[in-house]
Design a protein around this motif. Structure first.
Motif, PDB file in Angstrom:
ATOM      1  N   ASN A  95      21.485 -17.743   0.291  1.00  0.00           N
ATOM      2  CA  ASN A  95      20.544 -18.845  -0.199  1.00  0.00           C
ATOM      3  C   ASN A  95      19.438 -17.945  -0.929  1.00  0.00           C
ATOM      4  O   ASN A  95      18.233 -18.117  -0.713  1.00  0.00           O
ATOM      5  CB  ASN A  95      19.938 -19.610   1.052  1.00  0.00           C
ATOM      6  N   LYS A 145      24.522 -14.020   9.421  1.00  0.00           N
ATOM      7  CA  LYS A 145      24.265 -15.147   8.466  1.00  0.00           C
ATOM      8  C   LYS A 145      24.064 -16.453   8.941  1.00  0.00           C
ATOM      9  O   LYS A 145      24.961 -16.825  10.000  1.00  0.00           O
ATOM     10  CB  LYS A 145      25.452 -15.152   7.413  1.00  0.00           C
ATOM     11  N   GLU A 146      23.010 -17.314   8.424  1.00  0.00           N
ATOM     12  CA  GLU A 146      23.097 -18.729   8.967  1.00  0.00           C
ATOM     13  C   GLU A 146      24.176 -19.605   8.394  1.00  0.00           C
ATOM     14  O   GLU A 146      24.576 -19.335   7.347  1.00  0.00           O
ATOM     15  CB  GLU A 146      21.784 -19.156   8.339  1.00  0.00           C
ATOM     16  N   GLU A 168      17.484 -14.292   0.722  1.00  0.00           N
ATOM     17  CA  GLU A 168      18.151 -14.535   2.069  1.00  0.00           C
ATOM     18  C   GLU A 168      19.019 -13.320   2.368  1.00  0.00           C
ATOM     19  O   GLU A 168      18.917 -12.803   3.623  1.00  0.00           O
ATOM     20  CB  GLU A 168      18.935 -15.887   2.311  1.00  0.00           C
ATOM     21  N   ASN A 170      24.806 -21.955   4.518  1.00  0.00           N
ATOM     22  CA  ASN A 170      23.433 -21.504   4.069  1.00  0.00           C
ATOM     23  C   ASN A 170      23.458 -21.932   2.637  1.00  0.00           C
ATOM     24  O   ASN A 170      22.383 -21.963   1.860  1.00  0.00           O
ATOM     25  CB  ASN A 170      23.374 -19.965   4.233  1.00  0.00           C
TER      26      ASN A 170
END
Length: 366
Positions: free
Chosen positions: A89, A249-250, A93, A253
């Motif tokens: 992102n 990692k989200e 990020e 994202n």
């Protein structure tokens, strides 16, 4: 009152360029030119716009977790294995992923003293120690960076071209620096402005991924592609590094609209060529005007330029705001006599020079 982690005590909120809307409200201005945040003044690809509008019908669905379609397209675009990519992102990020994944409390991360501030911020958040190496004439000092590496060093951050100075480290110096770094230290080359570089003396870092498994390259769709608010960046590294970053990692994202826009932007060579051509023309114009005004500047390989006013630049910045022109004052970036100016459209560049000349003349005569 709930106490924050001690690491947060030394961190301030990121300070972006002043928003156009805010300045209009404050001063009652109808027209404002923003030349502060290195955005693409020519917008973004019409192909990207069309693709994003088409994707609107799917916004109620989550995106794929690892953006595999964009990863595959980037791999073909850059002739590099898809296993070498991670999508973020924004590339900031991925910077956060890097410090979260690799930096233990107390370990060091080496960086220039004047560079993209999110390196230092994320190092501090993780409890690490930022080691800031002084610049040399607005450029990374490769020898000093190499000498700053200790057994406690875990990461080196190199912004090349550098933000905010716009300068590059020559390819031989950079390659020698990478060669000097121990293999257990992650070398992060942030190439957000890669596409704007206009010299052969620039290291094509992708050619060295196999030689240096500790090398990671960051790039973005925010600058030359004009997708700043969509937030899409990517990292390129050895698959072992990518797999470790993916653990932290989200999920989801990169949203669907951003993913669609980035995919289409890669197909629009006409838009990129136009952007680069116009940026080069604007750079040459600003440099010629600074020379005419007797001002020095750092040689830039980006879509912005830092100019030295030989006086306190914050006051000049404030006077320019009154005239409806937003730039970045250098005192926030370690150069109190300099302004960082995004290269705008021809009429914006001309209005900036006219206003700057007026303000400098007023400063001399008062």
């Amino acid at each position: 009152m709930v106490q924050t982690r001690k690491q947060m005590n030394s961190i301030a909120m990121y300070s972006p360029g002043k928003p156009v809307e805010e300045l209009k409200r404050e001063l009652g201005l109808d027209k404002v030119i923003k030349m502060a945040s290195n955005e693409n003044p020519y917008g973004f690809s019409p192909l990207a716009e069309k693709a994003m509008m088409k994707e609107m019908k799917n916004v109620h669905y989550y995106p794929e977790i690892t953006s595999p379609v964009l990863t595959e397209k980037l791999s073909k675009h850059l002739n590099t294995s898809a296993h070498n990519f991670i999508i973020g992102n924004g590339s900031d990020e991925i910077i956060r992923m890097i410090t979260r994944t690799y930096l233990n409390p107390g370990e060091e991360a080496v960086m220039a003293s004047v560079t993209f501030p999110r390196y230092k911020t994320n190092v501090l958040i993780e409890g690490g120690t930022p080691v800031e190496v002084p610049m040399r004439d607005g450029t990374h000092d490769a020898e000093a960076i190499s000498e700053a590496v200790t057994p406690n060093t875990k990461i080196i951050f190199m912004c090349n071209p550098n933000n905010p100075t716009g300068t590059i480290l020559g390819k031989n110096e950079l390659l020698q620096l990478i060669q000097s770094i121990p293999p257990d230290v992650l070398v992060v080359l942030d190439e957000a402005y890669y596409e704007y570089v206009h010299t052969d003396d620039y290291l094509q870092s992708l050619d060295y991924l196999e030689d240096f498994p500790n090398l990671m390259i960051l790039r973005t769709f925010s600058k030359v592609y004009g997708l700043a608010s969509a937030r899409v960046g990517y990292g390129i590294a050895h698959p072992s590094i990518i797999q470790e970053l993916l653990k932290g990692k989200e999920p989801f994202n990169v949203n669907r609209l951003a993913h669609a826009g980035a995919l289409a932007a890669l197909d629009d060579k006409e838009f990129m060529d136009l952007t680069l051509e116009k940026n080069e023309s604007g750079r040459l114009y600003l440099e010629s005007q600074f020379t005419r005004l007797g001002l020095t500047y750092f040689p830039t390989h980006t879509n912005f330029i830092m100019v030295d006013l030989a006086t306190e630049a914050e006051a000049i910045y404030q006077h320019l705001l009154v005239k409806g022109i937003i730039v970045r004052p250098g005192h926030m970036m370690g150069y109190p006599t300099m302004l960082r100016v995004t290269i705008g459209k021809p009429e914006e560049n001309e209005q900036f020079i006219t206003a700057l000349e007026q303000v400098l003349h007023e400063q001399v005569t008062t």
